[in-house]
Scaffold this motif. Sequence first.
Motif, PDB file in Angstrom:
ATOM      1  N   VAL A  56      -6.561 -20.580 -31.420  1.00 57.86           N
ATOM      2  CA  VAL A  56      -6.136 -20.531 -30.021  1.00 57.86           C
ATOM      3  C   VAL A  56      -6.519 -19.184 -29.416  1.00 57.86           C
ATOM      4  N   GLU A  57      -6.489 -18.140 -30.233  1.00 63.56           N
ATOM      5  CA  GLU A  57      -6.759 -16.783 -29.765  1.00 63.56           C
ATOM      6  C   GLU A  57      -8.252 -16.490 -29.651  1.00 63.56           C
ATOM      7  N   ARG A  58      -9.114 -17.448 -29.949  1.00 62.56           N
ATOM      8  CA  ARG A  58     -10.559 -17.236 -29.965  1.00 62.56           C
ATOM      9  C   ARG A  58     -11.048 -16.720 -28.613  1.00 62.56           C
ATOM     10  N   ASP A  59     -11.880 -15.695 -28.674  1.00 63.22           N
ATOM     11  CA  ASP A  59     -12.461 -15.084 -27.469  1.00 63.22           C
ATOM     12  C   ASP A  59     -13.950 -15.411 -27.461  1.00 63.22           C
ATOM     13  N   GLU A  60     -14.349 -16.367 -26.629  1.00 68.91           N
ATOM     14  CA  GLU A  60     -15.729 -16.841 -26.604  1.00 68.91           C
ATOM     15  C   GLU A  60     -16.724 -15.732 -26.268  1.00 68.91           C
ATOM     16  N   SER A  61     -16.379 -14.851 -25.347  1.00 68.01           N
ATOM     17  CA  SER A  61     -17.313 -13.785 -24.978  1.00 68.01           C
ATOM     18  C   SER A  61     -17.506 -12.800 -26.128  1.00 68.01           C
ATOM     19  N   GLU A  62     -16.446 -12.500 -26.857  1.00 69.71           N
ATOM     20  CA  GLU A  62     -16.548 -11.600 -28.012  1.00 69.71           C
ATOM     21  C   GLU A  62     -17.343 -12.262 -29.130  1.00 69.71           C
ATOM     22  N   THR A  63     -17.162 -13.555 -29.313  1.00 66.34           N
ATOM     23  CA  THR A  63     -17.929 -14.283 -30.328  1.00 66.34           C
ATOM     24  C   THR A  63     -19.409 -14.251 -29.981  1.00 66.34           C
ATOM     25  N   GLU A  70     -24.194  -8.109 -33.656  1.00 67.33           N
ATOM     26  CA  GLU A  70     -23.791  -7.768 -35.019  1.00 67.33           C
ATOM     27  C   GLU A  70     -24.481  -8.633 -36.074  1.00 67.33           C
ATOM     28  N   TRP A  71     -24.555  -9.937 -35.830  1.00 68.51           N
ATOM     29  CA  TRP A  71     -25.135 -10.825 -36.834  1.00 68.51           C
ATOM     30  C   TRP A  71     -26.585 -10.470 -37.164  1.00 68.51           C
ATOM     31  N   PRO A  72     -27.468 -10.195 -36.184  1.00 66.22           N
ATOM     32  CA  PRO A  72     -28.835  -9.819 -36.536  1.00 66.22           C
ATOM     33  C   PRO A  72     -28.878  -8.540 -37.383  1.00 66.22           C
ATOM     34  N   ARG A  73     -28.001  -7.582 -37.080  1.00 65.89           N
ATOM     35  CA  ARG A  73     -27.953  -6.340 -37.859  1.00 65.89           C
ATOM     36  C   ARG A  73     -27.531  -6.626 -39.294  1.00 65.89           C
TER      37      ARG A  73
END
Length: 78
Positions: A56-63, A70-73
């Motif tokens: 419920v707390e998921r932040d789509e913009s932060e994801t 971050e993921w490519p790094r």
Amino acid sequence: MQGAQSHGFEADLWTLERVGAVVERATGVMLSRTSVWRLLTCRLGWSLQRPGRRAVERDESETARWIAHEWPRIKKGP
């Protein structure tokens, strides 16, 4: 259609047991889980649905930011 909470259940999630309890309260007829399943799927044409597994707390913009930066790094490695 009313949710499960409007029928006195804690969470607004329908299960075969809960549907059976509501049918019993409304009609006085006790149905097995199998009978409830057949009623819902065969007679009414409903299908099994499961809630999404997202916090419920998921932040789509932060994801999206994390996936873009971050993921490519991390994937690239040291």
